[in-house]
Motif scaffolding. Structure first.
Motif, PDB file in Angstrom:
ATOM      1  N   GLU A 104       0.900  -1.163  -0.087  1.00 17.61           N
ATOM      2  CA  GLU A 104       0.026  -0.266   0.045  1.00 17.61           C
ATOM      3  C   GLU A 104       0.916   1.161   0.167  1.00 17.61           C
ATOM      4  N   TRP A 105       1.898   1.222   0.688  1.00 19.54           N
ATOM      5  CA  TRP A 105       2.973   2.365   0.530  1.00 19.54           C
ATOM      6  C   TRP A 105       3.552   2.418  -0.781  1.00 19.54           C
ATOM      7  N   ALA A 106       3.726   1.445  -1.287  1.00 17.23           N
ATOM      8  CA  ALA A 106       4.152   1.485  -2.880  1.00 17.23           C
ATOM      9  C   ALA A 106       3.123   2.109  -3.823  1.00 17.23           C
ATOM     10  N   ALA A 107       2.012   1.678  -3.478  1.00 17.72           N
ATOM     11  CA  ALA A 107       0.809   2.103  -4.423  1.00 17.72           C
ATOM     12  C   ALA A 107       0.618   3.751  -4.251  1.00 17.72           C
ATOM     13  N   VAL A 108       0.863   4.133  -2.796  1.00 17.41           N
ATOM     14  CA  VAL A 108       1.034   5.614  -2.530  1.00 17.41           C
ATOM     15  C   VAL A 108       2.250   6.347  -3.388  1.00 17.41           C
ATOM     16  N   GLY A 109       3.313   5.592  -3.340  1.00 17.03           N
ATOM     17  CA  GLY A 109       4.422   6.183  -4.471  1.00 17.03           C
ATOM     18  C   GLY A 109       3.951   5.806  -5.808  1.00 17.03           C
ATOM     19  N   VAL A 110       3.530   5.010  -6.459  1.00 14.39           N
ATOM     20  CA  VAL A 110       2.844   4.872  -7.754  1.00 14.39           C
ATOM     21  C   VAL A 110       2.146   6.199  -8.011  1.00 14.39           C
ATOM     22  N   VAL A 111       1.230   6.496  -7.229  1.00 10.60           N
ATOM     23  CA  VAL A 111       0.268   7.640  -7.576  1.00 10.60           C
ATOM     24  C   VAL A 111       0.865   8.807  -7.466  1.00 10.60           C
ATOM     25  N   CYS A 112       2.059   9.251  -6.719  1.00 13.84           N
ATOM     26  CA  CYS A 112       2.800  10.289  -6.908  1.00 13.84           C
ATOM     27  C   CYS A 112       3.597  10.675  -7.917  1.00 13.84           C
ATOM     28  N   ALA A 113       4.202   9.210  -8.311  1.00 12.56           N
ATOM     29  CA  ALA A 113       4.864   9.206  -9.649  1.00 12.56           C
ATOM     30  C   ALA A 113       4.119   9.367 -10.846  1.00 12.56           C
ATOM     31  N   GLY A 114       2.858   8.942 -10.700  1.00 14.58           N
ATOM     32  CA  GLY A 114       1.991   9.191 -11.985  1.00 14.58           C
ATOM     33  C   GLY A 114       1.454  10.757 -12.064  1.00 14.58           C
ATOM     34  N   LEU A 115       1.498  11.410 -10.846  1.00 15.66           N
ATOM     35  CA  LEU A 115       0.987  12.793 -10.853  1.00 15.66           C
ATOM     36  C   LEU A 115       2.098  13.704 -11.058  1.00 15.66           C
ATOM     37  N   ALA A 116       3.456  12.902 -10.808  1.00 19.56           N
ATOM     38  CA  ALA A 116       4.525  13.828 -11.563  1.00 19.56           C
ATOM     39  C   ALA A 116       4.626  13.781 -12.969  1.00 19.56           C
TER      40      ALA A 116
END
Length: 295
Positions: A104-116
């Protein structure tokens, strides 16, 4: 983009508060329990202070959303709004002491990467108004959302959750597109104005009902898809939304990554029960974003 992210923070925090208030307002027995779209549930929920605070945050988030939609393509704003589930997960972890797994923390990071990726590749918002018929089609979609919610509320189990969640997402999507089609908010002859009001109201009603029963993971997944894909297509096809030259591939990748990460965090639309005896009360019920497990 800052306004889009601020909107996401407001919506994500509000989700935790509203979900907890909605479950507290839900009757354990009675005619309304387990039935279709329950307007009375919304009236009971607004008596909860957490729901009122959540509504205030929703209002602030909507203001940020309007500003963002006036500067960014719809696809970028839609992905940022879907990322509010990452905000919800972090709020649940910090404030409500919910433990996030490594995935789930990895998913948070994935979301942030997508927004970047979207921030780097998004162009300016389109300056096209689309065909006049688009405004009437938008009003028709808003009415269809309300009708679909009334019918979908009678379905069993996951089908009910999916229809209500998807309907709520489409309603929020109507709001996103309508904002771009309203130049004068006092022009009462513009069908987009009524589409915004009807679509937003229907979305809140369907979402409130979806939060109170059934699989919330399914409902939220439907909501994320409804509020991102359709509006993004409308923005590109009819409103002139573009990407930066040569970065279309990065925009598509960023949009897909952000939405996929949000879907992976769907269970965090529901705040965990914290009241004494709540665990017993939850037994046999589906969680807002899961099938009974909850965060």
């Amino acid at each position: 983009m800052i306004c889009a992210l601020a909107s996401s923070v407001c919506f994500g925090t509000a989700t935790v508060l509203q979900a907890a208030a909605t479950r507290a307002a839900e009757p354990s027995t009675g005619a309304g329990a387990g039935s279709g779209v329950d307007a009375a549930l919304l009236l009971r929920a607004v008596r909860q202070w957490r729901y009122v605070v959540g509504l205030a945050l929703d209002g602030l988030g909507f203001v940020f959303q309007i500003v963002a939609l006036r500067s960014l393509p719809i696809y970028a704003v839609g992905a940022a709004l879907a990322a509010s589930l990452a905000v919800t997960a972090v709020v649940a972890a910090r404030v409500l002491k919910v433990r996030l797994s490594g995935t789930e923390w990895a998913a948070v990071g994935v979301v942030c990467a997508g927004l970047a990726m979207l921030a780097l590749s998004s162009g300016a918002e389109g300056d096209e108004g689309g065909p006049d018929s688009l405004r009437w089609w938008l009003l028709g979609v808003a009415a269809a959302v309300l009708a679909a919610g009334a019918l979908g509320g009678r379905l069993p189990g996951r089908a009910r959750s999916l229809v209500l969640g998807l309907g709520a997402g489409c309603g929020f999507g109507v709001v996103e597109v309508a904002v771009r089609l309203i130049d004068d908010p006092f022009d009462l002859t513009n069908p987009a104005l009524y589409a915004l009001l009807l679509g937003g109201g229907a979305a809140f009603l369907l979402l409130t009902s979806a939060l109170s029963h059934g699989s919330v993971t399914t409902a939220t997944a439907g909501m994320v898809l409804g509020e991102t894909i359709g509006p993004a297509v409308v923005g590109v096809a009819w409103l002139g939304d573009q990407t930066r030259a040569g970065l279309g591939w990065l925009t598509i990748a960023g949009f897909a990554v952000a939405v996929a990460g949000a879907l992976a965090l769907a269970r965090f639309g529901e705040a965990p029960e914290t009241e004494p005896g709540a665990a017993a009360g939850r037994e046999g019920q589906g969680a807002r974003h899961g099938d009974g497990a909850g965060p």
